[in-house]
Design a protein around this motif. Structure first.
Motif, PDB file in Angstrom:
ATOM      1  N   LEU A 144       0.806  -1.221   0.000  1.00 18.11           N
ATOM      2  CA  LEU A 144       0.000   0.000   0.000  1.00 18.11           C
ATOM      3  C   LEU A 144       0.841   1.274   0.000  1.00 18.11           C
ATOM      4  CD1 LEU A 144      -2.721  -1.115   2.586  1.00 18.11           C
ATOM      5  CD2 LEU A 144      -2.937  -1.036   0.088  1.00 18.11           C
ATOM      6  N   GLY A 145       2.142   1.137  -0.098  1.00 18.69           N
ATOM      7  CA  GLY A 145       3.001   2.312  -0.210  1.00 18.69           C
ATOM      8  C   GLY A 145       3.238   3.066   1.072  1.00 18.69           C
ATOM      9  N   ALA A 146       3.000   2.439   2.230  1.00 18.71           N
ATOM     10  CA  ALA A 146       3.226   3.134   3.500  1.00 18.71           C
ATOM     11  C   ALA A 146       4.722   3.361   3.713  1.00 18.71           C
ATOM     12  CB  ALA A 146       2.660   2.314   4.659  1.00 18.71           C
ATOM     13  N   ASP A 147       5.047   4.503   4.284  1.00 15.55           N
ATOM     14  CA  ASP A 147       6.420   4.856   4.602  1.00 15.55           C
ATOM     15  C   ASP A 147       6.832   4.120   5.878  1.00 15.55           C
ATOM     16  OD1 ASP A 147       8.837   6.023   5.337  1.00 15.55           O
ATOM     17  OD2 ASP A 147       8.182   8.073   4.913  1.00 15.55           O
ATOM     18  N   PRO A 148       7.813   3.219   5.822  1.00 13.32           N
ATOM     19  CA  PRO A 148       8.170   2.457   7.032  1.00 13.32           C
ATOM     20  C   PRO A 148       8.708   3.325   8.162  1.00 13.32           C
ATOM     21  CG  PRO A 148       9.789   2.109   5.286  1.00 13.32           C
ATOM     22  CD  PRO A 148       8.633   2.841   4.662  1.00 13.32           C
ATOM     23  N   ASP A 149       9.130   4.546   7.855  1.00 15.13           N
ATOM     24  CA  ASP A 149       9.615   5.448   8.897  1.00 15.13           C
ATOM     25  C   ASP A 149       8.504   6.288   9.516  1.00 15.13           C
ATOM     26  OD1 ASP A 149      12.266   4.659   8.638  1.00 15.13           O
ATOM     27  OD2 ASP A 149      12.659   6.106   7.047  1.00 15.13           O
ATOM     28  N   ARG A 150       7.299   6.220   8.937  1.00 12.92           N
ATOM     29  CA  ARG A 150       6.190   7.044   9.431  1.00 12.92           C
ATOM     30  C   ARG A 150       4.955   6.189   9.686  1.00 12.92           C
ATOM     31  NH1 ARG A 150       5.405  12.128   5.626  1.00 12.92           N
ATOM     32  NH2 ARG A 150       5.798  10.574   3.994  1.00 12.92           N
ATOM     33  N   ILE A 151       5.128   5.221  10.579  1.00  8.39           N
ATOM     34  CA  ILE A 151       4.027   4.365  11.013  1.00  8.39           C
ATOM     35  C   ILE A 151       3.626   4.814  12.409  1.00  8.39           C
ATOM     36  CG2 ILE A 151       3.230   2.021  11.455  1.00  8.39           C
ATOM     37  CD1 ILE A 151       4.015   2.455   8.548  1.00  8.39           C
ATOM     38  N   TYR A 152       2.373   5.261  12.553  1.00 16.06           N
ATOM     39  CA  TYR A 152       1.854   5.759  13.825  1.00 16.06           C
ATOM     40  C   TYR A 152       0.656   4.910  14.227  1.00 16.06           C
ATOM     41  CZ  TYR A 152       4.381   9.681  11.743  1.00 16.06           C
ATOM     42  OH  TYR A 152       5.332  10.459  11.123  1.00 16.06           O
ATOM     43  N   VAL A 153       0.486   4.717  15.524  1.00 13.22           N
ATOM     44  CA  VAL A 153      -0.662   3.968  16.048  1.00 13.22           C
ATOM     45  C   VAL A 153      -1.417   4.859  17.010  1.00 13.22           C
ATOM     46  CG1 VAL A 153      -1.426   1.995  17.417  1.00 13.22           C
ATOM     47  CG2 VAL A 153       0.467   1.724  15.799  1.00 13.22           C
ATOM     48  N   PHE A 154      -2.731   4.924  16.830  1.00  4.65           N
ATOM     49  CA  PHE A 154      -3.588   5.671  17.757  1.00  4.65           C
ATOM     50  C   PHE A 154      -4.704   4.747  18.213  1.00  4.65           C
ATOM     51  CE2 PHE A 154      -7.248   8.126  18.982  1.00  4.65           C
ATOM     52  CZ  PHE A 154      -6.708   9.144  19.749  1.00  4.65           C
ATOM     53  N   GLY A 155      -4.901   4.644  19.547  1.00  3.97           N
ATOM     54  CA  GLY A 155      -5.935   3.767  20.066  1.00  3.97           C
ATOM     55  C   GLY A 155      -6.804   4.442  21.103  1.00  3.97           C
ATOM     56  N   SER A 156      -8.071   4.069  21.125  1.00  2.02           N
ATOM     57  CA  SER A 156      -9.027   4.579  22.100  1.00  2.02           C
ATOM     58  C   SER A 156      -9.400   3.481  23.089  1.00  2.02           C
ATOM     59  CB  SER A 156     -10.308   5.067  21.398  1.00  2.02           C
ATOM     60  OG  SER A 156     -10.038   6.152  20.547  1.00  2.02           O
ATOM     61  N   SER A 157      -9.370   3.800  24.388  1.00  2.00           N
ATOM     62  CA  SER A 157      -9.800   2.878  25.434  1.00  2.00           C
ATOM     63  C   SER A 157      -9.001   1.571  25.353  1.00  2.00           C
ATOM     64  CB  SER A 157     -11.313   2.664  25.329  1.00  2.00           C
ATOM     65  OG  SER A 157     -11.826   2.042  26.475  1.00  2.00           O
ATOM     66  N   ASN A 158      -9.654   0.427  25.161  1.00  2.57           N
ATOM     67  CA  ASN A 158      -8.935  -0.838  25.010  1.00  2.57           C
ATOM     68  C   ASN A 158      -7.942  -0.772  23.851  1.00  2.57           C
ATOM     69  OD1 ASN A 158      -9.897  -4.062  23.715  1.00  2.57           O
ATOM     70  ND2 ASN A 158      -8.282  -3.691  25.198  1.00  2.57           N
ATOM     71  N   GLY A 159      -8.292  -0.027  22.800  1.00  2.00           N
ATOM     72  CA  GLY A 159      -7.364   0.182  21.695  1.00  2.00           C
ATOM     73  C   GLY A 159      -6.151   0.995  22.122  1.00  2.00           C
ATOM     74  N   GLY A 160      -6.345   1.943  23.053  1.00  2.00           N
ATOM     75  CA  GLY A 160      -5.226   2.689  23.596  1.00  2.00           C
ATOM     76  C   GLY A 160      -4.314   1.811  24.429  1.00  2.00           C
ATOM     77  N   ALA A 161      -4.916   0.910  25.219  1.00  3.45           N
ATOM     78  CA  ALA A 161      -4.115  -0.038  25.989  1.00  3.45           C
ATOM     79  C   ALA A 161      -3.316  -0.944  25.056  1.00  3.45           C
ATOM     80  CB  ALA A 161      -5.022  -0.859  26.902  1.00  3.45           C
ATOM     81  N   MET A 162      -3.920  -1.290  23.911  1.00  2.00           N
ATOM     82  CA  MET A 162      -3.198  -2.086  22.919  1.00  2.00           C
ATOM     83  C   MET A 162      -2.068  -1.276  22.301  1.00  2.00           C
ATOM     84  SD  MET A 162      -3.072  -5.101  21.659  1.00  2.00           S
ATOM     85  CE  MET A 162      -1.672  -5.589  20.632  1.00  2.00           C
TER      86      MET A 162
END
Length: 331
Positions: A144-162
């Motif tokens: 999908l052409g994602a930049d391996p240096d710019r991978i960010y994760v955002f999670g809410s509640s249980n997703g935030g704990a993950m």
């Protein structure tokens, strides 16, 4: 909005059953549904590709929903009795960011969830979610052409704990994580973090589900969800790991609406936005809900999850924190 995906069933979101979704207004994005075959079964995820998105080296934000919610909820394709949040998809279209929203797997209580680090949460799923997200990143970079240096994760509640767990176990691969209304576990099945990571945290002081001061997670609807340390102590784990002193730069966010009973203060550790930083957005009087200048909660939903701050857009705040960060940058 151009959508190429299978129709979704009615979904439970947060603590309430979702009503049948009404499609949001047309947007300048293509949304595709994909799946990965994993040991626990087929895992689904949505990919949001805004118009005029670069063909390669795309910044990517992976969005992790809360317990009982869904990928559709995270990108505004599903609603809870009329409440729908489109802040992330609006931001992606404006900033030309690719979004991936995966679905958690079914837990013992029948809700979609993530296998975070809480050892005392029997309703957690047991799936290998770290492996799933790692493979998802591999796929996003390769196909999908994602930049391996710019991978960010955002999670809410249980997703935030993950997201906290991913920062521990996938740290070298992530440029930064964002956490909304989640706590580090009081009883953890995971190792302590050893690699400094840029971490953005937002938490309401009146959160009725993930208590600001720590303790038992959940309420009369969400049970057996384990326990967590306080929000400030959760932030301090990452601050200390990065070697930052206790004192922070602090900024009070201008208050925009007199009827809004909440207010916001930003605390930042680390002076260079291109290097490791830790940021804490404290929502005084805020509940278990993301801040948004555009969205508004129905009054009865406020009774269950608390008040929403209207001074900032949480997605925008997280992206401002993310955008200059790159993977494997040292403090």
């Amino acid at each position: 909005m151009k959508v190429r995906m299978a129709s979704a069933a009615a979904l439970a979101a947060c603590m309430l059953a979702a009503v049948p979704a009404v499609m949001p207004a047309a947007r300048a994005s293509t949304i595709d549904e994909f799946s990965l075959t994993r040991p626990e079964g087929l895992r689904h995820y949505l990919v949001v590709q805004p118009d005029k998105l670069a063909s390669s080296n795309r910044p990517l934000v992976i969005l992790l929903h809360g317990n009982g919610s869904s990928a559709e909820m995270m990108i505004g394709m599903d609603s809870i009795a009329g409440y729908r949040s489109e802040d992330w998809i609006r931001l992606a279209e404006r900033e030309r960011v690719m979004l991936i929203a995966p679905d958690g797997s079914k837990a013992r209580n029948g809700k979609r969830a993530w296998n975070d680090c809480r050892a005392d949460a029997p309703t957690n799923t047991t799936s290998d979610d770290v492996g799933f997200i790692a493979e998802l990143i591999d796929t996003a970079v390769a196909r999908l052409g994602a930049d391996p240096d710019r991978i960010y994760v955002f999670g809410s509640s249980n997703g935030g704990a993950m997201a906290y767990r991913l920062a521990i176990e996938l740290a070298p691969r992530l440029a930064a994580i964002g956490v909304q209304s989640a706590l580090m576990p009081a009883q953890s099945r995971c190792k302590a973090p050893v690699t400094p990571v840029s971490v953005f945290v937002s938490h309401g002081t009146a959160d009725p589900v993930m208590p600001y001061g720590g303790g038992k997670v959940g309420n009369w609807v969400l049970r057996e969800r384990g326990s967590g340390i306080g929000a400030e102590e959760s932030v301090a784990v990452w601050r200390r790991l990065a070697g930052f002193p206790e004192a922070a730069q602090s900024f009070r966010i201008p208050h925009l609406q007199s009827a809004d009973p909440t207010s916001a203060v930003r605390y930042v550790w680390g002076h260079d936005p291109a290097r490791v930083q830790v940021e804490f957005l404290r929502i005084d009087g805020g509940g278990h809900v993301p801040a948004s200048r555009n969205d508004e909660l129905p009054w009865w939903l406020r009774k269950l999850v608390g008040n929403m701050n209207r001074d900032v857009d949480l997605a925008e705040e997280a992206w401002i924190f993310f955008r200059d960060k790159r993977a494997q940058i040292k403090p």
